[in-house]
Design a protein around this motif. Structure first.
Motif, short mmCIF file in Angstrom:
data_model
loop_
_atom_site.label_atom_id
_atom_site.label_comp_id
_atom_site.label_asym_id
_atom_site.label_seq_id
_atom_site.Cartn_x
_atom_site.Cartn_y
_atom_site.Cartn_z
N ILE A 114 0.87 -1.18 0.00
CA ILE A 114 0.00 0.00 0.00
C ILE A 114 0.90 1.22 0.00
O ILE A 114 1.76 1.36 0.87
N ILE A 115 0.71 2.09 -0.99
CA ILE A 115 1.57 3.27 -1.07
C ILE A 115 0.71 4.54 -1.05
O ILE A 115 -0.48 4.49 -1.37
N ARG A 151 -3.13 10.06 -2.32
CA ARG A 151 -4.05 8.94 -2.48
C ARG A 151 -3.40 7.64 -2.01
O ARG A 151 -2.21 7.43 -2.20
N SER A 152 -4.20 6.81 -1.41
CA SER A 152 -3.71 5.50 -1.00
C SER A 152 -3.99 4.51 -2.13
O SER A 152 -5.11 4.43 -2.63
N ASP A 179 1.70 4.03 -12.83
CA ASP A 179 1.43 5.28 -13.56
C ASP A 179 0.13 5.88 -13.06
O ASP A 179 -0.93 5.28 -13.17
N ILE A 180 0.22 7.08 -12.54
CA ILE A 180 -0.95 7.73 -11.97
C ILE A 180 -1.47 8.77 -12.96
O ILE A 180 -0.74 9.62 -13.39
N ASN A 213 -7.06 2.43 -3.02
CA ASN A 213 -7.32 1.71 -1.78
C ASN A 213 -8.51 2.31 -1.03
O ASN A 213 -8.41 2.71 0.13
N ALA A 214 -9.64 2.40 -1.70
CA ALA A 214 -10.84 2.95 -1.06
C ALA A 214 -12.05 2.33 -1.76
O ALA A 214 -12.25 2.53 -2.95
#
Lengths: 362, 134
Positions: B19-20, B25-26, B133-134, B41-42
């Motif tokens: 988890i980063i 943002r998680s 890649d975000i 992660n939500a």
């Protein structure tokens, strides 16, 4: 709904004028002799017209004004016509015999009672008292023996005045389970909806859907919708409507207000638990809307009419509900007074259109 | 698109996840049998830390009484209410068209091709780095 209108209905032989359709009316034999006469031995000797043993209404179980001079309430077709058909403009009364056949431990006895009542109904209310065709009947089955129930359905399916099958919600196992599938297969094959009616919960061999037996009639009566809820959840989760896509079910005499939260709850759990029941491919409420209807009586009536309107909207009552009076029972719902004001459109659907579509009445 | 180094590939072996936090943002990054996935992660349902959920297959649609277990390793179950999501694209199993969680591209690159990121890790050239890649 259209794809579920069965062949019998498409043929249009089921006439019903244009007035109210009442989906729960109870005809009663004038005496036990009318039933005994249609039973083989040894049942003819045994049958005493017995009713259920407990939870009889301590005030009166039927409208006092519905009792003719020469028999029990609901036994005189002319009086019923005067008090229901003519009084309110009912053009189709769907008759459901209260036989209590499913309380008996001996399936052969239950089968004999169901068969005799069907024969009696066919001989009397559905023929000699039915020149105008206002009465339509329900084939009563004893669910103690599904194979025999299928035979009983086959015996009457070609009689155009029998337009559905009925069984009692008093049961030993929930209705979604495969034990019942021969019955559903027959209903589907003959194009007959299944009407589920309460009243034998906790009687004879049937479970009581509360944690133990209630003390009073008021408790027992109020809790009748509990078995409806259990059966409905079972039907939807077991995938009965995937197995029998032509099956249609109506629950009568359990009220309606419980439905919306149950529907929400089931859809919500399905999102998490659908993998447990992978045959339920769509939210359970979708099957409900396609296959299930509710008779309205005994209609819950909040003090505030606006709350009733909200209730109808929440469950899409305009689509799901079919009027029922339960004549001649004590908690009869008057077509004129049971409901608050409804728009003409909603009133037409609930008092006529939904039932005409469901049963294929023309 | 901004690339972020998650970890040296050797530190994210098959069967593990990390988890980063990236740009506030998680994000959960998974290695399932050598395939990499990344999801927000939500959970879209009630905000649970979705990427802490279990990974497995699911019973795909079938006829009544029939059981077909498929998609092993591609279904993530929310640790709260158990909603199922497709690890490969973030779509929910029960309503893929309306209920979904954001998914991201993940790849293993040689370190020199990874953009400088918010986090950097000491890596060996041979091993490569996992990049999201975000």
């Amino acid at each position: 709904m259209t794809q579920y209108v069965h062949e019998r209905a498409k043929n249009g032989h089921v006439g019903a004028g244009s007035g109210i359709v009442d989906v729960d009316v109870h005809p009663v034999p004038r005496s036990a002799e009318e039933i005994k006469a249609r039973m083989p031995m040894p049942w003819r000797d045994r049958y005493q017209g017995e009713r259920r043993a407990f939870f009889n209404n301590p005030v009166h179980g039927t409208r006092l004004d519905s009792k003719p001079a020469d028999g029990p309430a609901g036994s005189d077709p002319d009086l019923l016509r005067a008090q229901l058909i003519d009084e309110y403009g009912v053009s189709c009364a769907i008759l459901i015999s209260r036989t209590f056949c499913n309380i008996h431990p001996d399936p052969d006895y239950g089968i004999a009672i169901a068969g005799a009542f069907n024969e009696w109904l066919a001989d009397t209310w559905l023929s000699e008292h039915n020149a105008d065709g206002v009465f339509k009947g329900s084939i009563t089955i004893a669910q103690q023996d599904p194979a025999a129930a299928v035979e009983e359905i086959s015996r009457w399916a070609s009689n155009p005045h029998f337009i559905q099958v009925t069984m009692d919600s008093g049961a030993r196992i929930p209705f979604g389970q495969r034990y019942y599938y021969p019955i559903y297969e027959a209903c589907e094959r003959f194009g007959l909806p299944l009407s589920i009616h309460p009243g034998t919960e906790g009687m004879g061999i049937n479970h009581q859907p509360t944690p133990g037996y209630p003390t009073h009639y008021i408790e027992w009566h109020c809790a009748m919708s509990l078995s409806f809820q259990a059966h409905l959840i079972s039907l939807l989760t077991e995938g009965v409507f995937e197995r029998f896509p032509g099956l249609k079910v109506v629950f009568v005499e359990g009220g309606v207000a419980w439905l919306a939260p149950l529907m929400w709850r089931l859809d919500s759990y399905w999102k998490a638990l659908r993998a447990e029941i992978p045959w339920v491919r769509r939210p359970p409420s979708e099957y409900l809307f396609e296959h299930v209807r509710l008779g309205t009586q005994p209609l819950e009536r909040p003090d505030n009419d606006a709350h009733f309107a909200q209730l109808l909207e929440m469950m899409d009552g305009e689509r799901l509900l079919m009027f029922s009076s339960d004549y001649p029972h004590w908690d009869f719902d008057s077509p004129k007074r049971a409901f608050p004001h409804l728009s003409d459109r909603v009133r037409e659907r609930i008092f006529s259109g939904n039932a005409r579509d469901f049963y294929g009445l023309t | 698109v901004v690339s972020h180094v998650v970890a040296p590939a050797v530190e994210l072996p098959p069967g593990t996840r990390r988890i980063i936090e990236v740009e506030g943002r998680s994000i959960g990054v998974f290695n399932v049998d050598g395939r990499y996935y990344a999801l927000r992660n939500a959970c879209p349902h009630q905000g649970a830390p979705l990427c802490l959920g279990s990974i497995g297959g699911t019973m795909v649609e079938s006829r009544p009484g029939e059981y077909r277990w498929e998609r092993e390793g591609e279904i993530l179950r929310c640790p709260w209410h158990g909603w199922e999501f497709d690890l490969t694209d973030g779509k929910s199993v029960f309503n893929p068209h309306r209920t979904r969680v954001r998914s991201y591209q993940v790849s293993v690159r040689s370190p020199e091709h990874a953009d400088p990121s918010v986090e950097t890790f000491p890596v060996s050239v041979e091993a490569g780095v996992v990049v999201v890649d975000i």
